[in-house]
Design a protein around this motif. Structure first.
Motif, mmCIF file in Angstrom:
data_model
loop_
_atom_site.group_PDB
_atom_site.id
_atom_site.type_symbol
_atom_site.label_atom_id
_atom_site.label_comp_id
_atom_site.label_asym_id
_atom_site.label_seq_id
_atom_site.Cartn_x
_atom_site.Cartn_y
_atom_site.Cartn_z
ATOM 1 N N PHE A 136 0.807 -1.219 0.000
ATOM 2 C CA PHE A 136 0.000 0.000 0.000
ATOM 3 C C PHE A 136 0.841 1.270 0.000
ATOM 4 N N ALA A 137 2.163 1.150 0.237
ATOM 5 C CA ALA A 137 3.016 2.339 0.330
ATOM 6 C C ALA A 137 3.001 3.149 -0.957
ATOM 7 N N ALA A 138 3.082 2.470 -2.098
ATOM 8 C CA ALA A 138 3.110 3.180 -3.377
ATOM 9 C C ALA A 138 1.829 3.980 -3.590
ATOM 10 N N GLU A 139 0.693 3.420 -3.138
ATOM 11 C CA GLU A 139 -0.585 4.125 -3.289
ATOM 12 C C GLU A 139 -0.649 5.323 -2.347
ATOM 13 N N LEU A 140 -0.172 5.144 -1.133
ATOM 14 C CA LEU A 140 -0.174 6.242 -0.176
ATOM 15 C C LEU A 140 0.755 7.369 -0.636
ATOM 16 N N ASP A 141 1.888 6.987 -1.208
ATOM 17 C CA ASP A 141 2.865 7.974 -1.672
ATOM 18 C C ASP A 141 2.484 8.594 -3.013
ATOM 19 N N GLY A 142 1.678 7.863 -3.800
ATOM 20 C CA GLY A 142 1.312 8.331 -5.133
ATOM 21 C C GLY A 142 0.042 9.151 -5.118
ATOM 22 N N ALA A 143 -1.032 8.574 -5.638
ATOM 23 C CA ALA A 143 -2.307 9.291 -5.709
ATOM 24 C C ALA A 143 -2.951 9.478 -4.339
#
Length: 434
Positions: free
Chosen positions: A250-257
C-alpha cells in the motif's frame, strides 16, 4: 502490580513493554465478569487476571513455558472484552501476544498439535492453498468422528468445519475499480486471505458500495493476509512478514495518488492492521510506514457510516440481530457505527443479549479449542434465535461461519445489507435453504 524484572531483562524492548502493562494492573478483577472462559469455567487461571499472574511469573523467571501455563494461555480467545472492562487501561492484547510468542519459542507441543498449527499457519494465509486444503477437508469430512474417538479433537474440528465442495478461485489483487459518477475520493481495500475464498461476496459488495458512492477502490498487487492468525498463535516471523508485505503493497498508493482510508471488511484483520505501528515499532525500515499505514485503517462499517447520506433504494424492513465481532467492539472500539448505518437504511436493528461475549470463533479457536468454542457458539445461538430476527449480521467472516454452522437464520456481513439497500443484489445467504 509490582514487578521484579532485572535491568538486563528490561533492556529487551518487549520485556520493557510487558513490564509497563503488568504494572498497570491493580488486581481489581473487573475483567473476570466479562471474560468468556471465566464465565464458562469459573477458574481464576482462565480469567485475564489469572493469566496475567501466569505471564508475570513466566517472564520474570526468564524460563520456558510450562504445560499448565500453555493450557490457560491457549484457552484465551483474545476477544479483548477484558480491555473494554478494565478501569486501569491494561493493554492485555499486547501482553498476551508477547506471552504467546514466548510459548512458541520455548514450549514443544504434542505432535498432533504441532501438525494442526503448522497446517493452519501455512494454509490460511495463502488463498490458493487454503482452497486446496479445504477441498481435501471436504473429501475427508466423514472421518471427523473417527479422529474424535482417537483423542484428536483438533483434527476432528478442522474436518467438521471444512466447507462442502470446492470453493471458488480467489480474486487476484492488483486492480483498481473506478468510482461511479462524481469522484469523492480513493480508498484501498484489503482483499485478505480466507474471506477472499470462503465469502468473496463480501469484498464484491464492498467494492459496489464504495464505487456507487464515489470512491475509486484500489487493491494493490502484493496485498494479502494481515498476519492475525499466525500472530495470535505466537508465530512472530510469519505475522511480521505479512505486516511488512501489506505495508509495502500500500506504500506506493499512499505515496502516489494517496488513499483516504485503507478499508478492512474482516474486523479481525482490521484490529491487527491498526496495530501494525506497534508490531513493527522496532524495525528501522518499517516503523514509520507501518504507523502511517495503521493510521489509515478503517473497518468498512466505520468508513461507510461516516459518508453521510447513502443512496437508498426500497428494501423490506427486516429485523437484523447485530452481533458485534469482539475484534470490532473490543479491539477497535467501533460499536455504534455499524448499527446506525443499518438503521439509517431502514433495517430494524436489535442488540444481542450478552453481546460482549465471544461467539467462539476467534480466528482458529474453533479448531484449536473445539469444546469451549462449541459451548460459546451454542450460548450465542440461543440468544440470537430468541430475538427471532430475519437475518443475523456480523462483520467478521469467522463469526459468520461459526454462527452460520448452527442456525438456519441467514447470516450476512453488514456491508451486504448496505449493498442491497443501496441498489445491489440481494445477499446470497437469503437464497440458500436453511
Amino acid at each position: 502490580m509490582r514487578t521484579e524484572f532485572s535491568l538486563a531483562q528490561l533492556a529487551d524492548p518487549a520485556i520493557k513493554e510487558a513490564d509497563a502493562i503488568l504494572r498497570a494492573c491493580v488486581h481489581c478483577g473487573f475483567c473476570t465478569a466479562t471474560c468468556p472462559t471465566y464465565v464458562l469455567l469459573g477458574d481464576e487461571l482462565d480469567s485475564p487476571r489469572g493469566r496475567i499472574y501466569l505471564i508475570k511469573d513466566m517472564l520474570e523467571g526468564g524460563r520456558p513455558a510450562a504445560a499448565e501455563e500453555v493450557k490457560h494461555l491457549d484457552r484465551c480467545l483474545s476477544c479483548l472484552s477484558c480491555m473494554t472492562t478494565c478501569p486501569s487501561g491494561v493493554h492485555y492484547m499486547h501482553l498476551v501476544d508477547h506471552a504467546r510468542a514466548h510459548v512458541e519459542k520455548t514450549y514443544r507441543r504434542p505432535w498432533h498439535q504441532r501438525l494442526v498449527r503448522a497446517l493452519l499457519a501455512r494454509a490460511i494465509p495463502d488463498p490458493n492453498l487454503f482452497r486446496m486444503v479445504s477441498a481435501a477437508g471436504a473429501f475427508t469430512k466423514p472421518l471427523a468422528p473417527l479422529f474424535a474417538r482417537l483423542g484428536l479433537p483438533q483434527i476432528a474440528a478442522m474436518l467438521r468445519l471444512a466447507p462442502h465442495g470446492l470453493l471458488p478461485k480467489p480474486t487476484p489483487s492488483g486492480r483498481v475499480v473506478a468510482a461511479e459518477g462524481v469522484r469523492r475520493g480513493r480508498v484501498g481495500l484489503l482483499s485478505g486471505c480466507v474471506q477472499r475464498v470462503l465469502a468473496p461476496g463480501i469484498n464484491e459488495a464492498t467494492v459496489r458500495v464504495l464505487t456507487r458512492h464515489g470512491f475509486d477502490v484500489v487493491m494493490p498487487a502484493g496485498e494479502g493476509c494481515c498476519g492475525s492468525v499466525t500472530h495470535h498463535m505466537g508465530d512472530e516471523h510469519r505475522a511480521l512478514a505479512a505486516a511488512r508485505a501489506n505495508v509495502t503493497a500500500f506504500a506506493a498508493e499512499l505515496d502516489g495518488a494517496g488513499l483516504d482510508a485503507i478499508v478492512s471488511t474482516a474486523s479481525g484483520c482490521g484490529t491487527t492492521m491498526k496495530d501494525y505501528g506497534f508490531m513493527l515499532r522496532a524495525d528501522p525500515e518499517f516503523a514509520e510506514p507501518a504507523a502511517r499505514f495503521a493510521a489509515k485503517v478503517r473497518d468498512v462499517g466505520e468508513f461507510i457510516a461516516g459518508l453521510g447520506a447513502l443512496k437508498r433504494v426500497p428494501t423490506p424492513p427486516l429485523t437484523v440481530a447485530y452481533q458485534a465481532p469482539c475484534s470490532l467492539q473490543h479491539g477497535q472500539k467501533v460499536v455504534r457505527q455499524p448499527k446506525e448505518m443499518l438503521a439509517r437504511l431502514g433495517f430494524v436493528v436489535r442488540d444481542v443479549p450478552e453481546g460482549h461475549l465471544c461467539c467462539g470463533s476467534a480466528g482458529t479457536y474453533n479448531i484449536l479449542q473445539p469444546e469451549l468454542s462449541g459451548r460459546l457458539r451454542d450460548r450465542k445461538i440461543a440468544h440470537l434465535e430468541a430475538l427471532e430476527p430475519d437475518v443475523i449480521a456480523a462483520g467478521n467472516v469467522g463469526c459468520m461461519a461459526q454462527i452460520g454452522s448452527a442456525t438456519a437464520i441467514p447470516v450476512v456481513h453488514p456491508v451486504e445489507l448496505v449493498d442491497w439497500a443501496t441498489g445491489g443484489p440481494e445477499p446470497a445467504a437469503f437464497e440458500q435453504p436453511g
